[in-house]
Scaffold this motif. Structure first.
Motif, short mmCIF file in Angstrom:
data_model
loop_
_atom_site.label_atom_id
_atom_site.label_comp_id
_atom_site.label_asym_id
_atom_site.label_seq_id
_atom_site.Cartn_x
_atom_site.Cartn_y
_atom_site.Cartn_z
N ARG A 183 0.83 -1.20 0.00
CA ARG A 183 0.00 0.00 0.00
C ARG A 183 0.87 1.26 0.00
NH1 ARG A 183 -5.70 -0.94 3.16
NH2 ARG A 183 -6.29 -2.85 2.02
N THR A 184 2.02 1.14 -0.64
CA THR A 184 2.95 2.25 -0.76
C THR A 184 3.11 2.62 -2.23
OG1 THR A 184 4.17 1.54 1.21
CG2 THR A 184 5.29 3.05 -0.28
N ILE A 185 3.18 3.90 -2.51
CA ILE A 185 3.42 4.41 -3.86
C ILE A 185 4.86 4.90 -3.95
CG2 ILE A 185 2.72 6.12 -5.59
CD1 ILE A 185 0.06 6.36 -3.95
N LEU A 186 5.55 4.52 -5.01
CA LEU A 186 6.89 5.07 -5.28
C LEU A 186 6.82 5.93 -6.54
CD1 LEU A 186 10.10 4.96 -4.74
CD2 LEU A 186 10.08 3.51 -6.76
N VAL A 187 7.43 7.12 -6.47
CA VAL A 187 7.56 8.02 -7.62
C VAL A 187 9.05 8.22 -7.87
CG1 VAL A 187 6.95 10.26 -8.58
CG2 VAL A 187 5.42 9.16 -6.91
N ASP A 188 9.55 7.78 -9.02
CA ASP A 188 10.99 7.75 -9.27
C ASP A 188 11.26 7.90 -10.76
OD1 ASP A 188 13.84 6.68 -9.45
OD2 ASP A 188 13.46 6.26 -7.33
N ASP A 189 12.46 8.38 -11.10
CA ASP A 189 12.79 8.58 -12.52
C ASP A 189 13.58 7.43 -13.13
OD1 ASP A 189 16.00 9.79 -12.93
OD2 ASP A 189 15.17 9.56 -10.92
N ALA A 196 6.55 -0.01 -14.90
CA ALA A 196 5.84 1.11 -14.30
C ALA A 196 4.33 0.93 -14.43
CB ALA A 196 6.26 2.42 -14.97
N ASP A 197 3.63 1.23 -13.35
CA ASP A 197 2.17 1.22 -13.40
C ASP A 197 1.64 2.47 -14.08
OD1 ASP A 197 1.83 -1.24 -11.92
OD2 ASP A 197 2.51 -0.12 -10.17
N LEU A 198 2.47 3.52 -14.09
CA LEU A 198 2.07 4.79 -14.68
C LEU A 198 3.33 5.57 -15.00
CD1 LEU A 198 -0.31 6.85 -15.22
CD2 LEU A 198 0.18 7.73 -12.92
N ARG A 199 3.29 6.35 -16.07
CA ARG A 199 4.40 7.22 -16.41
C ARG A 199 3.89 8.63 -16.60
NH1 ARG A 199 5.94 10.62 -21.04
NH2 ARG A 199 8.14 11.05 -20.68
N VAL A 200 4.57 9.61 -16.00
CA VAL A 200 4.22 11.02 -16.18
C VAL A 200 5.50 11.78 -16.54
CG1 VAL A 200 2.23 11.01 -14.63
CG2 VAL A 200 4.52 11.48 -13.71
N SER A 201 5.32 12.93 -17.17
CA SER A 201 6.49 13.73 -17.54
C SER A 201 7.08 14.45 -16.34
CB SER A 201 6.11 14.75 -18.62
OG SER A 201 5.72 14.10 -19.81
N HIS A 202 6.20 14.92 -15.45
CA HIS A 202 6.63 15.67 -14.27
C HIS A 202 5.75 15.26 -13.08
CE1 HIS A 202 8.94 18.25 -16.96
NE2 HIS A 202 7.86 18.36 -17.70
N SER A 219 8.52 -4.98 -8.01
CA SER A 219 8.81 -6.36 -7.61
C SER A 219 8.46 -6.64 -6.16
CB SER A 219 10.29 -6.68 -7.84
OG SER A 219 11.12 -6.01 -6.91
N VAL A 220 8.41 -5.58 -5.32
CA VAL A 220 8.04 -5.78 -3.91
C VAL A 220 6.58 -5.41 -3.66
CG1 VAL A 220 10.41 -5.49 -3.08
CG2 VAL A 220 8.89 -3.48 -3.22
N GLY A 221 5.84 -5.15 -4.73
CA GLY A 221 4.40 -4.95 -4.60
C GLY A 221 3.93 -3.52 -4.48
N MET A 222 4.84 -2.56 -4.62
CA MET A 222 4.44 -1.16 -4.53
C MET A 222 3.78 -0.71 -5.83
SD MET A 222 7.66 0.69 -2.65
CE MET A 222 8.06 0.33 -0.93
N VAL A 223 3.00 0.36 -5.76
CA VAL A 223 2.54 1.04 -6.97
C VAL A 223 3.72 1.86 -7.48
CG1 VAL A 223 0.97 2.76 -7.92
CG2 VAL A 223 0.15 1.16 -6.18
N ALA A 224 4.15 1.60 -8.70
CA ALA A 224 5.38 2.17 -9.22
C ALA A 224 5.07 3.19 -10.31
CB ALA A 224 6.29 1.07 -9.77
N ILE A 225 5.45 4.45 -10.06
CA ILE A 225 5.20 5.54 -11.00
C ILE A 225 6.53 6.08 -11.49
CG2 ILE A 225 4.23 7.84 -11.29
CD1 ILE A 225 2.18 7.13 -9.13
N LYS A 226 6.70 6.13 -12.79
CA LYS A 226 7.95 6.60 -13.39
C LYS A 226 7.78 8.03 -13.88
CE LYS A 226 11.68 5.26 -16.50
NZ LYS A 226 11.89 6.60 -17.10
N VAL A 227 8.77 8.86 -13.56
CA VAL A 227 8.76 10.26 -13.98
C VAL A 227 9.76 10.44 -15.12
CG1 VAL A 227 9.21 12.65 -13.29
CG2 VAL A 227 8.13 11.06 -11.68
N GLY A 228 9.27 10.90 -16.27
CA GLY A 228 10.15 11.17 -17.41
C GLY A 228 10.59 9.92 -18.15
N GLY A 229 11.09 10.13 -19.36
CA GLY A 229 11.63 9.03 -20.15
C GLY A 229 10.55 8.07 -20.63
N PRO A 230 10.98 6.95 -21.23
CA PRO A 230 10.01 5.97 -21.70
C PRO A 230 9.27 5.31 -20.54
CG PRO A 230 12.24 5.11 -21.87
CD PRO A 230 12.37 6.56 -21.51
N HIS A 231 8.11 4.77 -20.85
CA HIS A 231 7.25 4.18 -19.81
C HIS A 231 7.92 3.00 -19.13
CE1 HIS A 231 3.93 2.18 -17.85
NE2 HIS A 231 3.11 3.16 -18.16
#
Length: 225
Positions: free
Chosen positions: A170-176, A202-208, A186-198
């Motif tokens: 039940r933790t969200i990570l936001v990382d580039d 990643a569960d979601l990708r945003v530019s910023h 891999s440890v079950g977090m919601v993974a959000i990628k900032v910038g670059g290709p998806h």
């Protein structure tokens, strides 16, 4: 992850982790480029290798241990504090400035908010001060708090989730960085990628980071204006 599944997991989240360098501010600011150069300089001075060989050595260490420091500690008994003090001696105050929109957005997130960085808490505090974001976050999980393991080691994510008082699932990570996003997934977090290709993990990708408002809209832990 399907949009409905993502929304459900966001709704149930207990804590959110934000990477620092190249995530809270754009890569183009060049802060991490200077840190990267100082890492290579440290390794070159230590080993006597040319920078081309250092790049190959660092790539090998990151692949095997997650960080350059992990390899240096294992193979050269490098004191971690000596390394960290050297590589983070960069003039962030002259390279970063206030970001009022970002501060306002993150301040409206009522989940426990933690900076999760493979740098030091001192470096994180300097960056946050330069961006006028002191007091926005509830804690900092730095390399020391992970026992110098750092992302993407599973125990580092466990330590960061503990800092936020949340469970891994039940933790969200936001990382580039793709490797860090993959590790979070891999440890079950919601993974959000900032910038670059998806990327595949990643569960979601945003530019910023600021772009996350549309995704977070409607969850109970975001104060809407």
């Amino acid at each position: 992850m399907e949009p409905e599944t993502l929304k459900k997991r966001l709704w149930e989240a207990e804590g959110i982790l934000f990477d620092l360098d190249n995530t809270l501010y754009p890569r183009e600011r060049g802060v991490f480029d200077l840190i990267n150069e100082r890492i290579s300089l440290f390794v070159s001075d230590l080993t006597g290798k040319c920078l081309d060989d250092v790049r190959l050595m660092r790539k090998d260490y990151v692949g095997r241990y997650g960080t350059t420091l992990g390899g240096l500690m294992r193979h050269f008994d490098v004191p971690p504090e000596e390394f960290l003090d050297f590589v983070h001696d960069v003039p962030v105050e002259g390279m970063l400035g206030p970001n009022g929109d970002l501060r306002e957005f993150i301040s409206r997130i009522t989940l426990p908010k933690v900076i999760f960085t493979n740098a030091t808490a001192l470096h994180a505090e300097r960056v946050l001060a330069a961006m006028n974001m002191r007091g926005v976050f509830d804690g900092i999980c730095d390399l020391r708090k992970t026992g110098y393991l750092g992302k993407p080691h599973p125990e580092a994510y466990r330590a960061a989730a503990g800092e936020a008082g949340s469970t891994m699932g039940r933790t969200i990570l936001v990382d580039d960085l793709e490797a860090n996003v993959r590790g979070a997934s891999s440890v079950g977090m919601v993974a959000i990628k900032v910038g670059g290709p998806h990327g595949d993990c990643a569960d979601l990708r945003v530019s910023h980071v600021r772009d996350l408002e549309d995704t977070f809209r409607g969850v109970p832990w975001l104060i809407t204006l």
